[in-house]
Design a protein around this motif. Structure first.
Motif, PDB file in Angstrom:
ATOM      1  N   GLU A 306       0.805  -1.228   0.000  1.00 29.54           N
ATOM      2  CA  GLU A 306       0.000   0.000   0.000  1.00 29.54           C
ATOM      3  C   GLU A 306       0.838   1.278   0.000  1.00 29.54           C
ATOM      4  OE1 GLU A 306      -2.200  -3.335   1.678  1.00 29.54           O
ATOM      5  OE2 GLU A 306      -1.683  -1.921   3.247  1.00 29.54           O
ATOM      6  N   PHE A 331       7.620  -8.039   6.916  1.00 29.47           N
ATOM      7  CA  PHE A 331       6.510  -7.086   6.907  1.00 29.47           C
ATOM      8  C   PHE A 331       5.319  -7.764   7.582  1.00 29.47           C
ATOM      9  CE2 PHE A 331       2.715  -5.786   4.258  1.00 29.47           C
ATOM     10  CZ  PHE A 331       2.562  -4.535   4.825  1.00 29.47           C
ATOM     11  N   GLU A 333       1.162  -7.070   9.618  1.00 25.17           N
ATOM     12  CA  GLU A 333       0.052  -6.171   9.916  1.00 25.17           C
ATOM     13  C   GLU A 333      -0.697  -6.734  11.113  1.00 25.17           C
ATOM     14  OE1 GLU A 333      -2.181  -3.745   6.912  1.00 25.17           O
ATOM     15  OE2 GLU A 333      -3.588  -5.378   7.126  1.00 25.17           O
ATOM     16  N   HIS A 350      -1.097 -10.489   6.492  1.00 22.94           N
ATOM     17  CA  HIS A 350      -1.417  -9.461   5.510  1.00 22.94           C
ATOM     18  C   HIS A 350      -2.238 -10.122   4.416  1.00 22.94           C
ATOM     19  CE1 HIS A 350      -0.932  -5.820   3.004  1.00 22.94           C
ATOM     20  NE2 HIS A 350      -0.978  -5.280   4.196  1.00 22.94           N
ATOM     21  N   HIS A 448      -0.205   0.403  11.724  1.00 18.86           N
ATOM     22  CA  HIS A 448      -0.760  -0.964  11.704  1.00 18.86           C
ATOM     23  C   HIS A 448       0.135  -1.888  10.885  1.00 18.86           C
ATOM     24  CE1 HIS A 448      -2.321   1.173   8.178  1.00 18.86           C
ATOM     25  NE2 HIS A 448      -2.293   0.006   7.562  1.00 18.86           N
ATOM     26  N   HIS A 449       1.234  -1.366  10.368  1.00 21.46           N
ATOM     27  CA  HIS A 449       2.186  -2.133   9.555  1.00 21.46           C
ATOM     28  C   HIS A 449       3.516  -2.272  10.297  1.00 21.46           C
ATOM     29  CE1 HIS A 449       0.638  -1.351   5.147  1.00 21.46           C
ATOM     30  NE2 HIS A 449      -0.062  -2.282   5.770  1.00 21.46           N
TER      31      HIS A 449
HETATM   32 MN    MN Z   1      -1.698  -3.296   4.922  1.00 25.42          MN
END
Ligand code: MN
Length: 505
Positions: A306, A331, A333, A350, A448-449
């Motif tokens: 995103e 990565f 979330e 994610h 939130h990431h």
């Molecule tokens: Mn995301």
């Protein structure tokens, strides 16, 4: 992507001419021993090289300037074996642009009670030499890590080791290129920020590309290479029958392989260390890149979805810091919760893009519909994450500065299998408890990431924040929400006064 064995920490001892050549040669020999012990330590991933005894303002400045220009030098370890009048260090430290650790140690561990005389005392006087050095560092407002203890103590090696990994991350950030493929997910706030301020502060650059720039590379890939990569997939993963050769959806796997080859070629062409995608801009790609992104992350690329370039850069930096350690970095979330009283859990995941470096066992390569993005069904790796300690870290742009938020968590086994969840995931219990953690993270404006790591501990991230000169908010076993809210207010005042109207975050 990095080879830590090429990196060096330069060991520099402080002293002065007054001691005479005999004492100074002992200082040099002792320093050599300390540097060699640190060099051999399994906790310190870089080489440690004894460089010099700093005896004059000129020689100290010369060492610092040499360190600035040495590409493989990630930082300095400075120890004032004897008294080193610290005005001598002003010129050198003022010019130094590498991180440094102040090692407060002493050559002999034990006092030779029956033998000690004035000569011994005059030679082994880090007890006040290092305090003189500490004063000038504080007087100059220099960021550094102070490590205290005997140089043969493994705990000292661990402290320097954590800092050296932070230094490796800092070095990785300098000049790193992050490709933002497509822009931001529309209307999302936390993924935005000041790219110029980030480059000034962290040293990495972020530049935008149209998804068509990637598509051009994807379309160039040959069928032979695509089929060969599909064979690699079947070697490395449990491929579901529909994706296997002859299966109904094998063409989707081939599309995924073509996207991976194309993205890899694109990133290679740009000399990139990380990238972002956005599901709102996929023109010309048949699927949202899932498997490809997962595999690129496994190879050390930074990634975030995103358009989240700050997180993509942090994934790359943290992977660089973690190289050689057990446990992966991905990565992540914060996705959904288990709010059972006394057993609050977070399920992290994610849409697709979780790095298989955190897989508990061989991932399953699957295809499922994705209700967002309006593209064909994407292929992805599905797996669970093994239990154990981990950290979540994020960097947010508060408009006048960057703030890192770090939360220590414990990954737990899912309470039951998740047969219908078609994505990789981790389940964790945050410290000190779920409610304190979530409230603190939210008050701090944490993304939130997060970047999730089972390889790094919070010390490495604290050291990185210090080297980068950014605010750090740590959520750990001692966090109290009311105290944290005060800390946030104090920090607002501190950074406003410290940086004023500085543009540099
Ligand atoms: Mn995301």
């Amino acid at each position: 992507m990095n080879n830590h064995s090429n990196f060096e920490l330069w060991f520099v001892a402080g002293s002065q001419h007054l001691y005479g050549p005999e004492a100074l040669s002992t200082v040099a020999a002792n320093s050599q021993d300390v540097a060699e012990a640190l060099d051999r330590s399994a906790s310190i991933p870089t080489k440690v090289v004894f460089k010099a005894v700093g005896e004059t303002p000129e020689s100290i400045r010369a060492i610092c300037l040499e360190a600035n220009n040495a590409l493989n030098c990630v930082g300095l370890i400075i120890w004032c074996h004897t008294f080193s009048p610290a005005k001598m260090w002003i010129g050198g430290l003022g010019a130094l642009n590498k991180p440094f650790v102040h090692l407060h140690t002493q050559y002999h561990r034990d006092l030779p009670w029956g033998e000690i005389d004035m000569d011994y005392m005059n030679l082994h006087q880090a007890a006040h030499g290092d305090r003189e050095f500490g004063f000038i560092c504080s007087r100059m407002r220099l960021e550094r890590k102070v490590v205290v203890g005997h140089w043969q103590d493994s705990e000292v090696h661990d402290r320097i080791g954590a800092w050296s990994r932070a230094g490796i991350g800092w070095r990785a950030a300098q000049g790193a290129k992050i490709c933002r493929i497509g822009d931001n997910m529309r209307e999302v706030s936390v993924t935005e920020g000041d790219k110029v301020a980030a480059e000034v502060r962290f040293g990495y650059s972020v530049n935008g590309y149209g998804v068509g720039d990637v598509v051009a590379f994807v379309n160039e890939q040959s069928d032979v290479d695509v089929d060969a990569l599909c064979v690699t997939y079947s070697d490395e993963y449990d491929v579901v029958p529909s994706l296997s050769k002859g299966g109904d959806s094998h063409e989707s796997l081939r599309d995924g392989a073509r996207i991976e080859l194309g993205m890899r070629a694109f990133l290679n062409d740009k000399g990139a260390s990380g990238f972002t995608t956005t599901f709102e801009d996929l023109h010309g790609l048949k699927q949202l890149p899932g498997l490809s992104v997962q595999r690129l992350m496994k190879d050390g690329y930074g990634f975030a979805a995103e358009g989240d370039w700050k997180t993509a850069a942090l994934v790359y930096i943290m992977k660089s810091m973690a190289e050689g350690l057990d446990g992966g970095t991905s990565f992540m979330e914060d996705y959904t919760y288990h709010l059972q009283p006394e057993n609050n859990l977070v399920l992290g995941s994610h849409m697709l893009e979780i790095c298989p470096s955190i897989a508990a066992k061989k991932p399953s390569l699957e295809i499922h519909p994705l209700g967002i993005g309006g593209k064909e069904d994407p292929v992805r790796l599905v797996f669970d994450t093994p239990p154990g300690p981990a950290v979540n870290a994020t960097i947010v742009d508060l408009g006048n500065r960057f703030r890192m938020v770090v939360n220590e968590v414990d990954v737990v086994e899912p309470e039951a299998p998740l047969p219908k969840l078609p994505v990789a995931r981790a389940v964790w219990k945050p410290k000190p408890d779920f409610k304190t953690s979530a409230a603190s993270w939210i008050y701090a404006g944490g993304s939130h990431h997060p970047v999730f790591s089972q390889a790094l501990n919070s010390e490495v991230l604290q050291d990185f924040a210090a080297i980068a000169g950014i605010e750090l908010v740590s959520i750990d076993r001692s966090t109290n929400v009311n105290e944290l809210r005060k800390e946030l207010r104090f920090n607002d005042a501190y950074y406003h006064m410290n940086r004023g109207f500085s543009f540099a975050g």
